[in-house]
Every structure is written in C-alpha cells, then in structure tokens.
Design an enzyme around this catalytic site. Structure first.
Site, PDB file in Angstrom:
ATOM      1  N   ASP A 279      46.514  12.314-100.398  1.00  0.00           N
ATOM      2  CA  ASP A 279      46.700  11.437-101.556  1.00  0.00           C
ATOM      3  C   ASP A 279      45.340  11.043-102.117  1.00  0.00           C
ATOM      4  O   ASP A 279      44.297  11.225-101.477  1.00  0.00           O
ATOM      5  CB  ASP A 279      47.442  10.159-101.154  1.00  0.00           C
TER       6      ASP A 279
ATOM      7  N   LYS B 242      49.111  11.272-107.288  1.00  0.00           N
ATOM      8  CA  LYS B 242      49.686   9.931-107.234  1.00  0.00           C
ATOM      9  C   LYS B 242      48.779   8.935-107.961  1.00  0.00           C
ATOM     10  O   LYS B 242      48.442   7.879-107.454  1.00  0.00           O
ATOM     11  CB  LYS B 242      49.905   9.474-105.798  1.00  0.00           C
TER      12      LYS B 242
ATOM     13  N   MET C 237      50.837  -2.359-105.473  1.00  0.00           N
ATOM     14  CA  MET C 237      50.915  -1.501-106.663  1.00  0.00           C
ATOM     15  C   MET C 237      51.411  -2.284-107.874  1.00  0.00           C
ATOM     16  O   MET C 237      52.145  -1.761-108.709  1.00  0.00           O
ATOM     17  CB  MET C 237      51.819  -0.293-106.397  1.00  0.00           C
TER      18      MET C 237
END
Length: 527
Positions: free
Chosen positions: A57, A79, A190
């Site tokens: 990632d 991502k 997030m």
C-alpha cells in the site's frame, strides 16, 4: 534480503528472534505499522526478508521496499484518496496468482491488517483459492498516531474506553454515542477529507462543541504535524494549518492541549478545550441551555450530497439564530429518527423546566419538507405527542421558494420562451397536493409565464406526462423542469428521464430556505 541468515550467534538478530518461515506458494499479511520503519514488528521484518513478491500500500512503511534485494518484485496497489487505485478484488487476485506461481508473497499493509485494513477479505480470498496465509499484527495508527503526538487514547480517571471508526461519510448511532461519553476516546480514521461534514453532523447531534480534538498528520514520520482545537474550532484550525492526508482525528479529554503536562497542585484534569476558541470566534451553542431546541426534520436520503445539503441548511439556521440549539432528525432512511431526538431533548429539559416560562416548549420540530402529508401528519405529530414540544408547518408554499426555484432555473439556462414544468415529489394527501398547486401559482407569478405541474410519485399527472403535454402543444418549444425538491437524490435522478430539455437543480442550501426555517421556529415559540 531474500536469504534467511543464521542469527544464532547474535541473540538480537531478526532470525533468532523470529524463526517464522514464508514458504513458496504462500502469503503473509504483514501489518507495517503507522509509517516509521522501526515500528515494523520483528516478525514482519523476518517475513519481508524472505519475500519474492511484496504487494504494498501507499500507507505504512512503504519505503522499506526500496531496501529489498534487486530480485524482489514490488507491486504497488495505490489506495490514494481521490486518485486511482487498484480495486480490492484485483488486489486479492494478485495475491492468489502470485502464490499459485510458487512465489513467497508478502502483503505489506499500513497499520494492522485487521483494523480498517480489509485484511479479513484478503485472508478469505487466499483460503478460498487454497493458498496458505498467515497474518502478522501491526502497530495500528489508531493508537500509534495519537501516541506520537502525546495523546493517550486511555488514561486513568479520564478515558477508560476507546472507539475507533472509519470516518468516511456519516457517523452511526454508536459513533455519536461514543462522542457523547466523556470517558471514551474516539479515533476517526481516514476522516480529515470529510472533516467539515463530520463536524456539521456532530454539532447537529448535540455533541458538546467544547470537546477537545487533536489531528495528527503523517504520524511517526519526519513529516509528522499535530494541531489541537475543539469540535467547534477544529475545522478552521485544520484549514489554517494546511493539515491533510494521511491523518488521524482524536476526540476526547486526552486530546486537550497540554493534557500530559505536569498537573497543578489540585490534581484536576486540565485542557478541556473550552479555552481554545480564538477571540471573536462564534461559539456553537451547548447541547441544551434551557431554551427551546429547534429540531430540523427532513425525510432522509441515501444520497451523501443530499445529507450534506440538509446539514448545510441547519448550520445556516444555527448561525442565524445564534443562541438556539439546532438538531437534525429524519422520518425515513437515516438516523436519528425524529421521535428519538424529541425524546432525548425532553429528557434533558426535565431539570430546567422550573426556570422557564409556563407553557414554553422544550423543542419545536420544523419539517424540512415542502408540504404536508403522511410524514408531517403522522411521524412528526406522533413524535411531539405527549411532550412539551410543538410541530411547525412545512416550508411551503412560500414566495421565497419561488425565488429559489427561479434562481435554479436561471442557473440551468432557462430561456425567455421556454415552457416550464414544476416537478413535485408527490403525496396522496389532498391538502399536500393543494399546497403544491399554490406553489405552482407562486412560481408562475415569479417567472411571469404559465407553469405546468407534475409529480414524481403518488399523484397525477406525472412529470413525464406534463412534459409530453407541453411538447404536444408546441413541438418546437423547449421544456424545462423546475425541481421543487429540497435535496439531490433518487427523485432528482428520476427527473433526468422525464423527457425535458433541461432540468434545474433542487432548491438545495440557500439563505432564503434558512430564513424560512428560522421564521417557522420563531412563530412557533411566539418570538
């Protein structure tokens, strides 16, 4: 780094501390930690040194792959918020294909694989394909991020529980309950991209605006930055300081500035965040101050844009009314439902009724609905029944709504000779249909031309039939739909198939609508 060295002569060698093996044709999901290389676990490093393929990632210690041997294949899966990234199903396919090719595969993930990392899905995909898989826990950024900025997620006497939530979009009832609990630290993952939306929802659900908040960007890396404020100020603080992704948001007592500073002699907990409001900044009202609460009750929608509009309208109303507490509520689709909000306001009001004028209501429910109907006559009416609460009339009909529709029509390109259909959501209630007809008259007067009426559902004629009738009258004339809907959502999308040349946007967030809401409230309380 692909050869496993014998570490028996060095008691601190990686292989001596972790003899774990990564066999050909297998996968290891390795939690890479929050970002700093040295927060990768010894076991994770031992497996990484054995890998033939590393699927990585963007988050976590992705830079570690630059230290791998030249023969190690590195597959990046992105991502990145707002950018291109590999779909989850494609990531799982890559893991399975590489393992079936006999490779030793490490899936290097940020944080911990099972803390909002979708690691469980990858385990299931591997096992469904017959691929042996092992999981290595990682240091989760939900704990390490706050800790790196001197924010303990638990602390004796201050925070005894931790709530971690994916903060994409709306918060759920459990998330709001955690934010209300002074003994719980809430970590929003997030969520910095959605901070304005989160703050709006939190304030409209009665969370104390003085609750301390810390935001930590790029935690544990050389780029780490941290800011502090309160729920009422953090949006501006983050914007002023340019805080961006990746960040963790920490809400609760321990996020206060100087929480870990030496205590004063009294030994009290300091840093509630109440002092953090800049001079002259408007302070959001507390959860309930004894005055009637305005409960703005909308229908509810699955459209994120629609939910944003409702909260933007209510935020305008909050700023306009100043000292009045404003709450959100809904009759369908989303939480909190109107009865629950009325009950909660009534419960908080019990202690201060002695100090208020006789017959003063605890709350006024203002329908963010354009006409009467089932939701007004049943849902809202039954929510206030048995409480010291009032229900105000719906928003329409009102000449100001005609002004807003005219503005939206102008924005979409209405011409001087275009025919107009006013599209209404629809109701089986005769009174509601008559209110729509009166609103059509107001719009016609505002535009200085005839306006036809069409319903999206529950009444006739349909919008499509109204458009078709105008086309039949004058085939060469453009037909434009005025959307007498409050927010974007399913009904607005239906209008695109009605056969019109142009479709205006819904009423949306507009100062005139906030004026109507505030006026309905003031009339109900006799102000």
């Amino acid at each position: 780094m692909t050869d496993v060295e014998d570490g028996r002569d060095d008691p601190l060698a990686v292989e001596a501390l972790s003899p774990v093996r990564l066999e050909p044709g297998s996968v290891a999901l390795v939690g890479g930690g929050p970002g700093a290389f040295d927060l990768l676990t010894v076991r994770g490093l031992a497996l990484l040194r054995q890998a033939d393929v590393v699927v990585v990632d963007r988050l976590g210690p992705a830079g570690l792959v630059e230290l791998l041997g030249a023969g190690v294949e590195v597959i990046g899966v992105g991502k990145t918020p707002g950018g291109r990234s590999m779909r989850q199903a494609d990531i799982e396919r890559v893991l399975v294909e590489q393992a079936h090719a006999g490779k030793r595969v490490v899936r290097l993930k940020g944080g911990d694989p099972f803390v909002l990392g979708r690691g469980g899905e990858e385990v299931l995909a591997c096992r469904a394909a017959g691929v042996p898989v092992q999981v290595v826990p990682g240091v989760t950024s939900s704990i390490a991020g706050p800790a790196a900025a001197d924010v303990p997620v638990t602390h004796r006497g201050a925070a005894v529980a931790l709530h971690v939530v994916n903060a994409h979009g709306d918060l759920g009832p459990a998330d709001l309950a955690a934010l209300r609990d002074p003994g719980t630290t809430t970590v929003l993952m997030m969520g910095v991209e959605w901070l304005p939306r989160l703050v709006s929802q939190v304030l409209l659900n009665g969370i104390d605006p003085a609750t301390p908040v810390a935001v930590v960007q790029s935690a544990t890396t050389p780029q780490q930055r941290a800011v502090r404020g309160t729920i009422g100020t953090i949006e501006r603080v983050v914007a002023d300081e340019g805080i961006g992704f990746p960040s963790v948001i920490v809400v609760g007592r321990t996020a206060a500035e100087g929480f870990l500073s030496p205590p004063e002699p009294a030994g009290e907990i300091h840093g509630s965040g109440r002092e953090a409001l800049p001079d002259g900044a408007p302070r959001p009202v507390p959860a309930h101050d004894g005055a009637p609460v305005l409960i703005g009750c909308a229908h509810g929608t699955r459209s994120r844009a629609g939910r944003d509009v409702i909260r933007a309208i209510l935020t305008r109303v909050q700023h306009q009314l100043g000292s009045t507490a404003v709450r959100e509520a809904y009759v369908d689709v989303q939480d909190p439902d109107v009865a629950t909000v009325v009950d909660a306001v009534a419960a908080r009001s019990a202690d201060d009724r002695r100090t208020r004028p006789e017959n003063a209501p605890d709350a006024v429910v203002v329908p963010l609905l354009l006409s009467t109907g089932y939701h007004v006559a049943w849902d809202i009416a039954h929510a206030v029944e048995g409480h010291a609460a009032l229900a105000a009339p719906p928003l329409g009909p009102d000449p100001r709504l005609a002004d807003v529709m005219a503005e939206r029509l102008e924005e979409c390109g209405l011409g001087e000779h275009d025919a107009v259909v006013m599209a209404v959501a629809g109701t089986r209630d005769r009174a509601g249909q008559e209110m729509a007809a009166r609103m059509r008259e107001l719009l016609a007067a505002r535009l200085g031309r005839p306006v036809a009426l069409g319903f999206v559902a529950a009444a006739e004629p349909s919008v499509g039939a109204a458009v078709a009738a105008l086309r039949e009258q004058d085939p060469g004339r453009r037909v434009v739909v005025a959307s007498y809907l409050l927010v974007p959502g399913y009904f607005q999308r239906v209008l695109a198939d009605a056969g019109a040349d142009l479709v205006a946007e819904p009423l949306g967030d507009h100062p005139l609508i906030a004026d109507i809401v505030a006026e309905r409230f003031a009339s109900a309380v006799g102000a």
